[in-house]
Motif scaffolding. Structure first.
Motif, PDB file in Angstrom:
ATOM      1  N   GLN A  13       0.826  -1.198   0.000  1.00 50.53           N
ATOM      2  CA  GLN A  13       0.000   0.000   0.000  1.00 50.53           C
ATOM      3  C   GLN A  13       0.863   1.250   0.000  1.00 50.53           C
ATOM      4  OE1 GLN A  13      -2.583  -0.413   3.430  1.00 50.53           O
ATOM      5  NE2 GLN A  13      -4.096  -1.553   2.233  1.00 50.53           N
ATOM      6  N   ALA A  14       0.298   2.348  -0.452  1.00 46.86           N
ATOM      7  CA  ALA A  14       1.014   3.617  -0.447  1.00 46.86           C
ATOM      8  C   ALA A  14       1.533   3.926   0.952  1.00 46.86           C
ATOM      9  CB  ALA A  14       0.099   4.736  -0.930  1.00 46.86           C
ATOM     10  N   GLY A  15       2.791   4.359   1.013  1.00 47.14           N
ATOM     11  CA  GLY A  15       3.431   4.659   2.276  1.00 47.14           C
ATOM     12  C   GLY A  15       4.258   3.519   2.838  1.00 47.14           C
ATOM     13  N   ASP A  16       4.090   2.321   2.296  1.00 47.86           N
ATOM     14  CA  ASP A  16       4.840   1.155   2.765  1.00 47.86           C
ATOM     15  C   ASP A  16       6.258   1.142   2.199  1.00 47.86           C
ATOM     16  OD1 ASP A  16       2.667   0.313   4.195  1.00 47.86           O
ATOM     17  OD2 ASP A  16       2.132  -1.319   2.836  1.00 47.86           O
ATOM     18  N   SER A  17       7.038   0.149   2.626  1.00 45.29           N
ATOM     19  CA  SER A  17       8.420   0.001   2.193  1.00 45.29           C
ATOM     20  C   SER A  17       8.679  -1.379   1.615  1.00 45.29           C
ATOM     21  CB  SER A  17       9.376   0.233   3.370  1.00 45.29           C
ATOM     22  OG  SER A  17       9.277   1.540   3.883  1.00 45.29           O
ATOM     23  N   LEU A  18       9.650  -1.455   0.721  1.00 47.42           N
ATOM     24  CA  LEU A  18      10.132  -2.707   0.160  1.00 47.42           C
ATOM     25  C   LEU A  18      11.635  -2.613  -0.009  1.00 47.42           C
ATOM     26  CD1 LEU A  18       7.655  -3.676  -2.721  1.00 47.42           C
ATOM     27  CD2 LEU A  18       8.058  -4.966  -0.624  1.00 47.42           C
ATOM     28  N   ARG A  19      12.296  -3.760   0.052  1.00 48.60           N
ATOM     29  CA  ARG A  19      13.726  -3.822  -0.214  1.00 48.60           C
ATOM     30  C   ARG A  19      13.976  -4.823  -1.331  1.00 48.60           C
ATOM     31  NH1 ARG A  19      18.755  -5.892   3.638  1.00 48.60           N
ATOM     32  NH2 ARG A  19      20.333  -4.457   2.792  1.00 48.60           N
ATOM     33  N   LEU A  20      14.467  -4.329  -2.458  1.00 52.21           N
ATOM     34  CA  LEU A  20      14.792  -5.178  -3.589  1.00 52.21           C
ATOM     35  C   LEU A  20      16.242  -5.627  -3.504  1.00 52.21           C
ATOM     36  CD1 LEU A  20      13.127  -3.225  -6.542  1.00 52.21           C
ATOM     37  CD2 LEU A  20      12.094  -4.860  -4.960  1.00 52.21           C
ATOM     38  N   SER A  21      16.504  -6.838  -3.977  1.00 53.72           N
ATOM     39  CA  SER A  21      17.856  -7.372  -4.013  1.00 53.72           C
ATOM     40  C   SER A  21      18.186  -7.828  -5.421  1.00 53.72           C
ATOM     41  CB  SER A  21      18.007  -8.563  -3.055  1.00 53.72           C
ATOM     42  OG  SER A  21      17.778  -8.179  -1.718  1.00 53.72           O
ATOM     43  N   CYS A  22      19.454  -7.735  -5.781  1.00 54.88           N
ATOM     44  CA  CYS A  22      19.939  -8.211  -7.069  1.00 54.88           C
ATOM     45  C   CYS A  22      21.227  -8.974  -6.829  1.00 54.88           C
ATOM     46  CB  CYS A  22      20.170  -7.043  -8.023  1.00 54.88           C
ATOM     47  SG  CYS A  22      20.948  -7.507  -9.586  1.00 54.88           S
ATOM     48  N   ALA A  23      21.196 -10.275  -7.097  1.00 52.11           N
ATOM     49  CA  ALA A  23      22.367 -11.127  -6.927  1.00 52.11           C
ATOM     50  C   ALA A  23      23.068 -11.304  -8.260  1.00 52.11           C
ATOM     51  CB  ALA A  23      21.947 -12.479  -6.357  1.00 52.11           C
ATOM     52  N   ALA A  24      24.389 -11.107  -8.270  1.00 47.35           N
ATOM     53  CA  ALA A  24      25.182 -11.188  -9.490  1.00 47.35           C
ATOM     54  C   ALA A  24      26.137 -12.367  -9.439  1.00 47.35           C
ATOM     55  CB  ALA A  24      25.968  -9.896  -9.701  1.00 47.35           C
ATOM     56  N   SER A  25      26.410 -12.941 -10.614  1.00 49.19           N
ATOM     57  CA  SER A  25      27.305 -14.095 -10.707  1.00 49.19           C
ATOM     58  C   SER A  25      28.726 -13.712 -11.085  1.00 49.19           C
ATOM     59  CB  SER A  25      26.761 -15.088 -11.725  1.00 49.19           C
ATOM     60  OG  SER A  25      26.745 -14.535 -13.030  1.00 49.19           O
ATOM     61  N   GLY A  26      28.994 -12.459 -11.382  1.00 47.52           N
ATOM     62  CA  GLY A  26      30.305 -12.022 -11.834  1.00 47.52           C
ATOM     63  C   GLY A  26      31.419 -12.296 -10.841  1.00 47.52           C
ATOM     64  N   ARG A  27      32.584 -12.586 -11.376  1.00 51.97           N
ATOM     65  CA  ARG A  27      33.741 -12.884 -10.532  1.00 51.97           C
ATOM     66  C   ARG A  27      34.386 -11.631  -9.947  1.00 51.97           C
ATOM     67  NH1 ARG A  27      36.911 -17.477 -14.191  1.00 51.97           N
ATOM     68  NH2 ARG A  27      35.176 -18.973 -14.283  1.00 51.97           N
ATOM     69  N   THR A  28      34.151 -10.490 -10.579  1.00 53.28           N
ATOM     70  CA  THR A  28      34.731  -9.228 -10.120  1.00 53.28           C
ATOM     71  C   THR A  28      33.634  -8.209  -9.851  1.00 53.28           C
ATOM     72  OG1 THR A  28      35.105  -8.566 -12.431  1.00 53.28           O
ATOM     73  CG2 THR A  28      36.937  -9.605 -11.261  1.00 53.28           C
ATOM     74  N   PHE A  29      32.646  -8.596  -9.068  1.00 51.86           N
ATOM     75  CA  PHE A  29      31.493  -7.752  -8.774  1.00 51.86           C
ATOM     76  C   PHE A  29      31.905  -6.403  -8.200  1.00 51.86           C
ATOM     77  CE2 PHE A  29      28.302  -6.230  -5.745  1.00 51.86           C
ATOM     78  CZ  PHE A  29      27.195  -6.126  -6.568  1.00 51.86           C
ATOM     79  N   SER A  30      32.935  -6.385  -7.375  1.00 48.34           N
ATOM     80  CA  SER A  30      33.348  -5.151  -6.718  1.00 48.34           C
ATOM     81  C   SER A  30      33.789  -4.077  -7.701  1.00 48.34           C
ATOM     82  CB  SER A  30      34.473  -5.428  -5.715  1.00 48.34           C
ATOM     83  OG  SER A  30      35.620  -5.935  -6.366  1.00 48.34           O
ATOM     84  N   SER A  31      34.122  -4.456  -8.925  1.00 49.41           N
ATOM     85  CA  SER A  31      34.558  -3.501  -9.940  1.00 49.41           C
ATOM     86  C   SER A  31      33.411  -3.009 -10.822  1.00 49.41           C
ATOM     87  CB  SER A  31      35.651  -4.109 -10.817  1.00 49.41           C
ATOM     88  OG  SER A  31      35.139  -5.159 -11.617  1.00 49.41           O
ATOM     89  N   TYR A  32      32.207  -3.550 -10.643  1.00 47.08           N
ATOM     90  CA  TYR A  32      31.068  -3.178 -11.474  1.00 47.08           C
ATOM     91  C   TYR A  32      30.348  -1.957 -10.931  1.00 47.08           C
ATOM     92  CZ  TYR A  32      31.345  -8.154 -12.879  1.00 47.08           C
ATOM     93  OH  TYR A  32      31.753  -9.392 -13.309  1.00 47.08           O
ATOM     94  N   ALA A  33      29.789  -1.170 -11.837  1.00 42.92           N
ATOM     95  CA  ALA A  33      28.754  -0.221 -11.467  1.00 42.92           C
ATOM     96  C   ALA A  33      27.424  -0.952 -11.569  1.00 42.92           C
ATOM     97  CB  ALA A  33      28.760   0.990 -12.392  1.00 42.92           C
ATOM     98  N   MET A  34      26.527  -0.700 -10.642  1.00 40.68           N
ATOM     99  CA  MET A  34      25.235  -1.367 -10.631  1.00 40.68           C
ATOM    100  C   MET A  34      24.118  -0.333 -10.657  1.00 40.68           C
ATOM    101  SD  MET A  34      26.086  -4.545 -10.604  1.00 40.68           S
ATOM    102  CE  MET A  34      24.442  -5.249 -10.338  1.00 40.68           C
ATOM    103  N   GLY A  35      23.016  -0.699 -11.296  1.00 41.42           N
ATOM    104  CA  GLY A  35      21.911   0.235 -11.406  1.00 41.42           C
ATOM    105  C   GLY A  35      20.560  -0.424 -11.267  1.00 41.42           C
ATOM    106  N   TRP A  36      19.583   0.386 -10.880  1.00 40.49           N
ATOM    107  CA  TRP A  36      18.183  -0.020 -10.850  1.00 40.49           C
ATOM    108  C   TRP A  36      17.407   0.863 -11.823  1.00 40.49           C
ATOM    109  CZ3 TRP A  36      16.330  -4.306  -8.651  1.00 40.49           C
ATOM    110  CH2 TRP A  36      17.068  -4.895  -7.613  1.00 40.49           C
ATOM    111  N   PHE A  37      16.602   0.228 -12.662  1.00 38.39           N
ATOM    112  CA  PHE A  37      15.760   0.904 -13.627  1.00 38.39           C
ATOM    113  C   PHE A  37      14.358   0.310 -13.522  1.00 38.39           C
ATOM    114  CE2 PHE A  37      20.110   0.924 -14.947  1.00 38.39           C
ATOM    115  CZ  PHE A  37      20.340   2.201 -15.442  1.00 38.39           C
TER     116      PHE A  37
END
Length: 123
Positions: A13-37
């Motif tokens: 409902q309006a006013g509520d909260s959610l937390r989205l997660s995105c799990a990546a398989s990359g070996r060098t994740f720390s070097s990636y830029a990540m985005g939400w669209f």
């Protein structure tokens, strides 16, 4: 080849909260830029938030102050904390990665995409 899997969407409902997660398989994740669209029915996919390899975050004005993007490199995961949700936030939310690490770039520079997770906010 980088695999991205989003989770955490749902119906709230309006006013509520959610937390989205995105799990990546990359070996060098720390070097990636990540985005939400996000993409609502009948509309173009739009920018929501991005985070660089160094942790610099960028937000669209429509979500600034309500949403927070973060990353946990030890878990190869990026998050989107969404507070004070509005009906206009209703959309499919997609996670994306740019392997060169710069975040404030056009969507076309994000080379890898997840399948999306649905967020629906009722009034």
């Amino acid at each position: 080849q980088v695999q991205l899997v989003e989770s955490g969407g749902g119906l709230v409902q309006a006013g509520d909260s959610l937390r989205l997660s995105c799990a990546a398989s990359g070996r060098t994740f720390s070097s990636y830029a990540m985005g939400w669209f996000r993409q609502a029915p009948g509309k173009e996919r739009e920018f929501v938030a991005t985070i660089s390899r160094n942790g610099n975050a960028f937000y669209d004005d429509s979500v600034k102050g309500r949403f927070t993007i973060s990353r946990d490199n030890a878990r190869n995961t990026v998050y989107l904390q969404m507070n004070s949700l509005k009906p206009e936030d209703t959309a499919v939310y997609y996670c994306a990665a740019n392997l060169r690490g710069s975040a404030n770039i056009p969507q076309s520079r994000y080379n890898y995409w997840g399948q999306g997770t649905q967020v629906t906010v009722s009034s």
